[in-house]
Design a protein around this motif. Structure first.
Motif, PDB file in Angstrom:
ATOM      1  N   ALA A 161      31.006 -22.631 -22.228  1.00  0.00           N
ATOM      2  CA  ALA A 161      31.984 -21.601 -22.567  1.00  0.00           C
ATOM      3  C   ALA A 161      32.736 -21.974 -23.839  1.00  0.00           C
ATOM      4  N   LEU A 162      33.141 -23.247 -23.958  1.00  0.00           N
ATOM      5  CA  LEU A 162      33.865 -23.681 -25.159  1.00  0.00           C
ATOM      6  C   LEU A 162      32.996 -23.556 -26.405  1.00  0.00           C
ATOM      7  N   ALA A 163      31.708 -23.911 -26.274  1.00  0.00           N
ATOM      8  CA  ALA A 163      30.794 -23.811 -27.424  1.00  0.00           C
ATOM      9  C   ALA A 163      30.614 -22.353 -27.839  1.00  0.00           C
ATOM     10  N   LEU A 164      30.490 -21.438 -26.867  1.00  0.00           N
ATOM     11  CA  LEU A 164      30.343 -20.020 -27.185  1.00  0.00           C
ATOM     12  C   LEU A 164      31.585 -19.467 -27.872  1.00  0.00           C
ATOM     13  N   GLU A 165      32.761 -19.947 -27.455  1.00  0.00           N
ATOM     14  CA  GLU A 165      34.017 -19.484 -28.062  1.00  0.00           C
ATOM     15  C   GLU A 165      34.134 -19.984 -29.507  1.00  0.00           C
ATOM     16  N   ASN A 166      33.897 -21.266 -29.675  1.00  0.00           N
ATOM     17  CA  ASN A 166      34.183 -21.889 -30.968  1.00  0.00           C
ATOM     18  C   ASN A 166      33.220 -21.462 -32.068  1.00  0.00           C
ATOM     19  N   GLU A 167      32.023 -21.120 -31.720  1.00  0.00           N
ATOM     20  CA  GLU A 167      31.026 -20.821 -32.746  1.00  0.00           C
ATOM     21  C   GLU A 167      30.822 -19.325 -32.968  1.00  0.00           C
ATOM     22  N   GLY A 168      31.645 -18.485 -32.319  1.00  0.00           N
ATOM     23  CA  GLY A 168      31.471 -17.035 -32.464  1.00  0.00           C
ATOM     24  C   GLY A 168      30.075 -16.603 -32.077  1.00  0.00           C
ATOM     25  N   TYR A 169      29.530 -17.263 -31.059  1.00  0.00           N
ATOM     26  CA  TYR A 169      28.113 -17.130 -30.709  1.00  0.00           C
ATOM     27  C   TYR A 169      27.785 -15.743 -30.155  1.00  0.00           C
ATOM     28  N   ILE A 170      28.739 -15.145 -29.423  1.00  0.00           N
ATOM     29  CA  ILE A 170      28.457 -13.849 -28.775  1.00  0.00           C
ATOM     30  C   ILE A 170      28.147 -12.772 -29.821  1.00  0.00           C
ATOM     31  N   LYS A 171      28.928 -12.746 -30.886  1.00  0.00           N
ATOM     32  CA  LYS A 171      28.694 -11.732 -31.934  1.00  0.00           C
ATOM     33  C   LYS A 171      27.342 -11.934 -32.595  1.00  0.00           C
ATOM     34  N   ILE A 195      20.859 -13.848 -20.846  1.00  0.00           N
ATOM     35  CA  ILE A 195      21.920 -14.610 -21.526  1.00  0.00           C
ATOM     36  C   ILE A 195      23.279 -13.956 -21.282  1.00  0.00           C
ATOM     37  N   ILE A 196      23.372 -12.656 -21.508  1.00  0.00           N
ATOM     38  CA  ILE A 196      24.659 -11.963 -21.352  1.00  0.00           C
ATOM     39  C   ILE A 196      25.121 -11.983 -19.898  1.00  0.00           C
ATOM     40  N   LYS A 197      24.187 -11.796 -18.959  1.00  0.00           N
ATOM     41  CA  LYS A 197      24.556 -11.878 -17.544  1.00  0.00           C
ATOM     42  C   LYS A 197      25.095 -13.277 -17.212  1.00  0.00           C
ATOM     43  N   GLY A 198      24.445 -14.302 -17.757  1.00  0.00           N
ATOM     44  CA  GLY A 198      24.921 -15.670 -17.528  1.00  0.00           C
ATOM     45  C   GLY A 198      26.313 -15.895 -18.107  1.00  0.00           C
ATOM     46  N   ILE A 199      26.595 -15.288 -19.270  1.00  0.00           N
ATOM     47  CA  ILE A 199      27.933 -15.438 -19.872  1.00  0.00           C
ATOM     48  C   ILE A 199      28.993 -14.786 -18.978  1.00  0.00           C
ATOM     49  N   PHE A 200      28.651 -13.673 -18.334  1.00  0.00           N
ATOM     50  CA  PHE A 200      29.581 -13.067 -17.373  1.00  0.00           C
ATOM     51  C   PHE A 200      29.918 -14.047 -16.244  1.00  0.00           C
ATOM     52  N   LEU A 201      28.886 -14.764 -15.787  1.00  0.00           N
ATOM     53  CA  LEU A 201      29.086 -15.675 -14.664  1.00  0.00           C
ATOM     54  C   LEU A 201      29.849 -16.934 -15.053  1.00  0.00           C
ATOM     55  N   LEU A 202      30.085 -17.155 -16.347  1.00  0.00           N
ATOM     56  CA  LEU A 202      30.938 -18.273 -16.764  1.00  0.00           C
ATOM     57  C   LEU A 202      32.398 -18.032 -16.382  1.00  0.00           C
ATOM     58  N   ASN A 203      32.733 -16.744 -16.108  1.00  0.00           N
ATOM     59  CA  ASN A 203      34.048 -16.404 -15.546  1.00  0.00           C
ATOM     60  C   ASN A 203      35.183 -16.846 -16.473  1.00  0.00           C
ATOM     61  N   ARG A 204      35.047 -16.527 -17.756  1.00  0.00           N
ATOM     62  CA  ARG A 204      35.980 -17.045 -18.773  1.00  0.00           C
ATOM     63  C   ARG A 204      36.697 -15.898 -19.457  1.00  0.00           C
ATOM     64  N   THR A 205      38.008 -15.871 -19.389  1.00  0.00           N
ATOM     65  CA  THR A 205      38.794 -14.780 -19.962  1.00  0.00           C
ATOM     66  C   THR A 205      38.605 -14.667 -21.470  1.00  0.00           C
ATOM     67  N   ALA A 206      38.593 -15.807 -22.158  1.00  0.00           N
ATOM     68  CA  ALA A 206      38.463 -15.774 -23.619  1.00  0.00           C
ATOM     69  C   ALA A 206      37.149 -15.113 -24.036  1.00  0.00           C
ATOM     70  N   LEU A 207      36.083 -15.343 -23.257  1.00  0.00           N
ATOM     71  CA  LEU A 207      34.800 -14.709 -23.562  1.00  0.00           C
ATOM     72  C   LEU A 207      34.839 -13.214 -23.250  1.00  0.00           C
ATOM     73  N   PHE A 208      35.513 -12.854 -22.155  1.00  0.00           N
ATOM     74  CA  PHE A 208      35.634 -11.429 -21.816  1.00  0.00           C
ATOM     75  C   PHE A 208      36.387 -10.659 -22.893  1.00  0.00           C
ATOM     76  N   GLU A 209      37.401 -11.285 -23.460  1.00  0.00           N
ATOM     77  CA  GLU A 209      38.178 -10.595 -24.487  1.00  0.00           C
ATOM     78  C   GLU A 209      37.318 -10.282 -25.710  1.00  0.00           C
ATOM     79  N   VAL A 210      36.366 -11.163 -25.993  1.00  0.00           N
ATOM     80  CA  VAL A 210      35.437 -10.890 -27.096  1.00  0.00           C
ATOM     81  C   VAL A 210      34.449  -9.802 -26.680  1.00  0.00           C
TER      82      VAL A 210
END
Length: 782
Positions: A161-171, A195-210
């Motif tokens: 989750a931290l790696a996805l946040e820091n690298e703007g990976y979702i976009k 991949i996207i379904k797995g990111i949902f299961l990370l249960n991370r607010t910062a990722l949801f906001e993106v």
């Protein structure tokens, strides 16, 4: 002026994974001596009481969500949240927490969530971070495998989750999504779904906001259209952009509110329609998604509720006669959605919400919309539900039950509101509710007995049973005046056991009240007949119907409901006397005979006082405890009122009356087991003279016919009284009559042993046994 920056709501997460509102107050931080550390304190704005006192633990993982939420766990299953009114206040408290834990306030979580095993922790010590593959089309499979392999481990999930946040990976992933769609690369689209379904299961607010931002949310929904297990792909974006339309029935001037409404609708759609139903293992991994929607709805309701101009305009247009029907329908739909959102509020906030709507004029507005009474509209929708399983009818019945529950009615100073409402309901609405019941019970059997009709009638009976328990006066008048119980008992003949049991439960509730008005109604109309019929038709089957009917008669026996006991034995004993696998009916017969004996021997009533005065005692010993209890128990059964013996029978000679003292002297002191045996032998086969007979054709006990007794004995309609009716003068207790029944000959030890009493005892006993039943009332009446 109150500092709104520190104004917060305190929430706790309950067992159902729903947030409970614990109150509103103001938060501060400071050193608490008792806790030996810096702590968060929340004092209620209403009375200053302490809502929260929580030490900032150096090892607790605090999360900041949506700029105005701070969430953490106090214990393993106790989650807390502070919802701030202003972002500035949230930032201030977040800085205090980070300061205590030595963290940079720019982070959204202060600690790694380490729930993994010691082996996993050791393996990960050498790799402080998680390096993601470069975001390229040809590496999507590798990325999907990395996400899937990280989900089982809490530590790896956190690092991902931290790696996805820091690298703007979702976009970057969403950019590849456009490429895959343009190239119609179905394999790549399937990888992106995983991949996207797995990111949902990370249960991370910062990722949801993106992911839920205006820029990204439609592309996220697009990725979730390509589920490999479904073919063809779903058209969720097409539905949201072309079918679902956002209508501003009243213009919303606040852009933030408008954006929040759009976002909440789409996220709710993702949760309900796009994401697959989570497995047992995945359900808790979406708790943050539930929280995101929950707090969004709370925020929307709060913003709309505080906008008086908006609500004023809403109700003004609803009640304006110039508003066209299409516009009015849109306004009502908005109001419905608004009220549905309010269900996320806690009870105290929900009450304040509805009070606001009431003050704004919601009830007059609804009155304009409706052509008939709202309650009757609810009843009619319930009755006309076309769903074979009556799903809508069940919900509407729950709503009706809430409306007519006296506990939900506000107490007023003059306490007339409940009475007025119930009077209104029984005058204008009850006939609508009972119409299907009355229409279907005009004959001896239900005229319609299909499954859907049976379900509907069961729902109606459920509400009527509730009314019997909670409305007393109003429902009693309705049942007796409209002969409702007789009509309900027609349903005992239904082929659907659940409906027959509902009818029986309705009668059982009435009998449970032990109300003589109801009892007289039951006896006058012979309303035990359908129950006895059902019992006999059930035969020897040991099922719920059998148990429920026996329980009803057992209740009458145990509670000693005299009028019903006499009525049942006088009219139905022939049908029930052979039932010997339970002692209920023989016990009722025993009760009946005890009542008769109390009527036949009124002079026994004076025995207690004579004995207590020691007038005829030949020894000086005191009464034993058991004897004293026996005498005391008689007092509860003493009743005053009309005589139950007809005046024409009030003739007898003193020589025909057994002397009460000599009768007492022949009582024998038995052990409990011996007493039961003697009682069964001397009473359960006792006498009976029914005024209502049961006739059985072809040797079977399945047909019941009513016949009036020529002698019109007590207990029949129109008789001067019934054997067990309240107010029989001179009656003695069941204990007295029970002892009087024990008149066996033998070497038993008496209560008081006189050597010269044996001859008298034998004579009296023989006399009692040879007195004909038909003459006993005359011989022993006073």
């Amino acid at each position: 002026m109150t500092d709104t920056r520190r104004r917060v709501k305190v929430y706790t997460l309950n067992e159902d994974r729903q947030w409970d509102d614990r109150g509103t107050g103001h938060v501060s931080s400071g050193y608490v001596e008792r806790l030996k550390g810096m702590s968060l304190l929340v004092r209620a704005e209403s009375d200053g009481s302490l809502l929260l006192e929580s030490k900032i633990n150096p090892n607790t993982a605090y999360q900041k969500q949506q700029d105005t939420l701070i969430v953490w766990s106090e214990a393993e299953n106790y989650d807390l949240a502070l919802s701030f009114q202003e972002k500035a206040g949230c930032d201030e408290i977040w800085e205090k927490i980070c300061q205590v834990q030595g963290k940079d306030p720019s982070v959204d979580i202060t600690q790694d969530l380490v729930d993994e095993s010691e082996e996993e922790r050791f393996d990960d010590m050498s790799s402080p971070g998680l390096e993601l593959p470069s975001c390229e089309l040809n590496r999507l499979e590798e990325i999907a495998e990395l996400v899937a392999s990280s989900l089982p481990s809490p530590l790896r999930r956190e690092k991902l989750a931290l790696a996805l946040e820091n690298e703007g990976y979702i976009k970057k992933l969403l950019e590849i999504f456009h490429v895959c769609e343009d190239l119609e690369n179905l394999e790549g689209l399937h990888h992106l779904y995983e991949i996207i379904k797995g990111i949902f299961l990370l249960n991370r607010t910062a990722l949801f906001e993106v992911m839920f931002s205006e820029e990204c949310i439609m592309d996220v929904i697009g990725c979730l259209e390509y589920d490999p297990s479904l073919s063809p792909s779903r058209k969720h974006r097409e539905f949201l952009t072309k079918t679902a339309k956002f209508k501003e029935v009243i213009p919303i001037s606040d852009p933030e509110l408008k954006q929040k409404i759009h976002q909440t609708y789409r996220v709710q759609y993702i949760q309900d329609m796009v994401l697959p139903t989570p497995s047992v293992f995945e359900e808790n991994m979406l708790s943050t998604l539930h929280s995101f929607i929950f707090f969004n709805k709370v925020e929307i309701v709060g913003m709309l509720q505080e906008d008086e101009k908006f609500l004023t305009e809403l109700f003004a247009q609803l009640t304006d006669e110039a508003t066209d029907e299409e516009k009015r329908q849109e306004l009502v739909n908005f109001l419905k959605e608004f009220c549905a959102f309010s269900q996320t509020l806690q009870p105290q906030n929900r009450d304040a919400f509805f009070k606001t709507l009431s003050n704004m004029g919601i009830l007059p507005a609804l009155e304009v919309i409706l052509d008939i009474l709202l309650i009757n509209l609810i009843i009619e929708h319930m009755i006309c539900d076309t769903d074979p399983e009556l799903g809508g009818a069940v919900q509407l019945m729950g709503l009706l039950r809430t409306l007519v529950d006296p506990e939900n009615m506000l107490a007023t100073a003059n306490k007339t509101e409940k009475t007025e409402f119930l009077g209104f309901f029984y005058k204008h609405c009850m006939h609508v509710l009972t119409a299907p019941l009355l229409a279907n019970t005009t004959e001896e059997k239900p005229s319609k007995d299909d499954f859907q009709t049976a379900q509907l009638l069961a729902l109606i009976l459920e509400l009527l049973t509730f009314c019997v328990e909670h409305h007393t006066y109003h429902i009693k008048n309705y049942i007796i005046n409209k002969d409702i119980l007789r009509r309900v008992l027609v349903l005992m003949a239904s082929k659907h056991a659940f409906l027959a049991l509902c009818a029986l439960r309705f009668k059982r509730k009435i009998i449970g009240l032990k109300d003589e008005f109801y009892n007289r109604y039951i006896m006058k109309s012979f309303l035990f007949e359908p129950v006895v019929k059902a019992f006999l038709n059930n035969g020897s089957r040991y099922n719920l119907m059998n148990s429920a009917i026996i329980e009803m008669f057992e209740f009458i026996r145990v509670e000693d409901i005299k009028s019903l006991t006499a009525h049942v034995i006088e009219n139905y004993w022939k049908a029930l006397e052979d039932v010997d696998y339970v002692q209920t009916f023989k016990g009722l017969k025993l009760r009946f005979e005890q009542q008769r004996e109390r009527q036949d021997n009124p002079k026994l009533d004076s025995m207690r006082s004579i004995l207590r005065n020691h007038r005829y005692r030949r020894d000086a010993r005191t009464l034993e405890d058991e004897e004293e209890m026996w005498f005391n128990s008689d007092e509860d059964d003493m009743e005053d009122g009309e005589a139950v013996v007809p005046p024409s029978d009030k003739t007898k000679n003193d020589e025909d009356i057994m002397d009460p003292i000599s009768k007492f002297m022949e009582r024998k002191k038995l052990k409990e087991s011996e007493e039961k045996e003697v009682l069964l032998k001397t009473n359960l086969s006792g006498r009976q003279s029914p005024s209502f007979k049961l006739s059985f054709s072809s040797g079977t006990k399945t047909n019941l016919t009513s016949q009036s007794s020529a002698s019109n004995l007590s207990g029949s309609p129109g008789s001067p009284g019934s054997p067990g009716s309240p107010g029989s003068p001179g009656s003695v207790s069941k204990s007295t009559s029970q002892m009087a029944a024990i008149t066996t000959k033998g070497g038993l030890v008496g209560l008081v042993d006189y050597p010269d009493d044996d001859e008298e005892d034998d004579e009296d006993e023989d006399k009692e046994e040879t007195v004909p039943l038909s003459k006993k009332a005359k011989l022993e009446s006073s």
